[in-house]
Design a protein around this motif. Structure first.
Motif, mmCIF file in Angstrom:
data_model
loop_
_atom_site.group_PDB
_atom_site.id
_atom_site.type_symbol
_atom_site.label_atom_id
_atom_site.label_comp_id
_atom_site.label_asym_id
_atom_site.label_seq_id
_atom_site.Cartn_x
_atom_site.Cartn_y
_atom_site.Cartn_z
ATOM 1 N N TRP A 137 6.700 -9.863 18.558
ATOM 2 C CA TRP A 137 5.897 -9.251 19.615
ATOM 3 C C TRP A 137 6.283 -7.788 19.857
ATOM 4 O O TRP A 137 5.610 -7.095 20.609
ATOM 5 N N LEU A 138 7.358 -7.336 19.256
ATOM 6 C CA LEU A 138 7.812 -5.972 19.468
ATOM 7 C C LEU A 138 6.956 -4.992 18.660
ATOM 8 O O LEU A 138 6.456 -5.325 17.583
ATOM 9 N N GLU A 139 6.799 -3.810 19.177
ATOM 10 C CA GLU A 139 6.046 -2.767 18.467
ATOM 11 C C GLU A 139 6.989 -2.063 17.504
ATOM 12 O O GLU A 139 7.477 -0.955 17.756
ATOM 13 N N LEU A 140 7.235 -2.725 16.404
ATOM 14 C CA LEU A 140 8.149 -2.234 15.377
ATOM 15 C C LEU A 140 7.486 -2.340 14.013
ATOM 16 O O LEU A 140 6.593 -3.182 13.825
ATOM 17 N N PRO A 141 7.888 -1.537 13.049
ATOM 18 C CA PRO A 141 7.380 -1.704 11.678
ATOM 19 C C PRO A 141 7.687 -3.107 11.157
ATOM 20 O O PRO A 141 8.735 -3.687 11.483
#
Length: 294
Positions: free
Chosen positions: A280-284
């Motif tokens: 759910w994290l906004e990470l690559p």
């Protein structure tokens, strides 16, 4: 620090002992691990010398580390491939015999290599690898080696040896929304003989000119598989790519300062209680996979 240490040569670091603490040792700046060019006749190494595949039959798969191990230095491998139809699995250990001095590489590590003497090899099984220590011996280790959570302690401690745990644990690759293997992830427990399982061998100094051999399976110390090994001669790692184990590769362990990737992962893991929350994290995507050890 002497000139050799400043140049990055391999050495042991003994940290000062503080009140209430015991001394710790760690290894820095160790060379790139490879398999020895001398190996069983059924083994093929890749161009890097870090992957060993048994191409025929179920035997003649004995391999060695290219260089002798240093005290506390782990030789870590991951099971890359398996082959159905055979009974038995990987075997690992140590030998004081220089591979270059062997008239021929034995067909089996057990019993052929061990029968020559000065070799200590342990057969990895699916369920029975833990060495039962005496009550007195168990009380000598102040650190718990058992993982506490999915994101484990940063190091594994065996007496005065400290090993970065980051690379020690093998994990499977469940689907993106699979919850079936959540418990496996939390306990860091792949079956020892499964693909992606990571198994390592090292020796720990014990008194004058003696050492104990330890097997590490997916980040957990199995105990002293062999005690009182003479440590006056160079000790090479032994990996027998035997029977159901088809292919293994060496995993390089970083003993020095943590990489930026590792530091980022630790910072993210510190605030995550469940592996699925990483999605759910906004990470690559690549960083998400890295944080989940995939």
């Amino acid at each position: 620090m002497n000139a050799h240490d400043a140049a990055g040569g391999p050495h042991l670091v003994q940290s000062p002992k503080k009140s209430g603490q015991r001394s710790q040792s760690c290894i820095l700046s160790l060379p790139f691990m490879e398999f020895h060019p001398i190996h069983g006749v059924n083994v093929r190494l890749d161009h890097s010398g870090t992957q060993a595949t048994r191409v025929e039959s179920f035997a003649n798969g004995v391999c060695f580390s290219k260089q002798p191990l240093k005290p506390g230095e782990i030789f870590l491998i991951e099971i890359d491939d398996k082959e159905l139809g055979w009974c038995g699995h990987l075997r690992v250990g140590l030998t004081a015999r220089d591979p270059r001095g062997l008239a021929e590489v034995p067909e089996y590590s057990i019993p052929d290599l061990t029968a020559l003497g000065d070799s200590w090899v342990f057969a990895i099984t699916r369920n029975h690898n833990k060495i039962i220590e005496d009550a007195g011996d168990a009380g000598n280790n102040n650190y718990s080696n058992k993982p506490k959570t999915f994101f484990t302690d940063s190091h594994l401690y065996i007496d005065n040896v400290r090993i970065p745990r980051d690379k020690l644990v093998g994990r499977s690759r469940p689907g993106r929304y699979s919850h079936i293997l959540d418990d496996l992830y939390k306990t860091n427990a792949l079956p020892p003989t499964a693909r992606r399982s990571r198994i390592g061998v090292l020796y720990v100094p014990k008194g004058r000119d003696l050492a104990d051999m330890h097997i590490i399976i997916n980040g957990e110390d199995m105990g002293a598989s062999a005690k009182g090994i003479p440590a006056t001669r160079p000790l090479y790692a032994v990996v027998d790519v035997f029977a159901a184990t088809k292919c293994v590769r060496i995993v390089q362990v970083e003993y020095g300062f943590a990489s930026l990737q590792t530091l980022c992962r630790k910072a993210i893991q510190k605030h995550i209680v469940h592996r699925m929350a990483i999605d759910w994290l906004e990470l690559p995507e690549a960083l998400k996979h890295y944080c989940k050890y995939e």
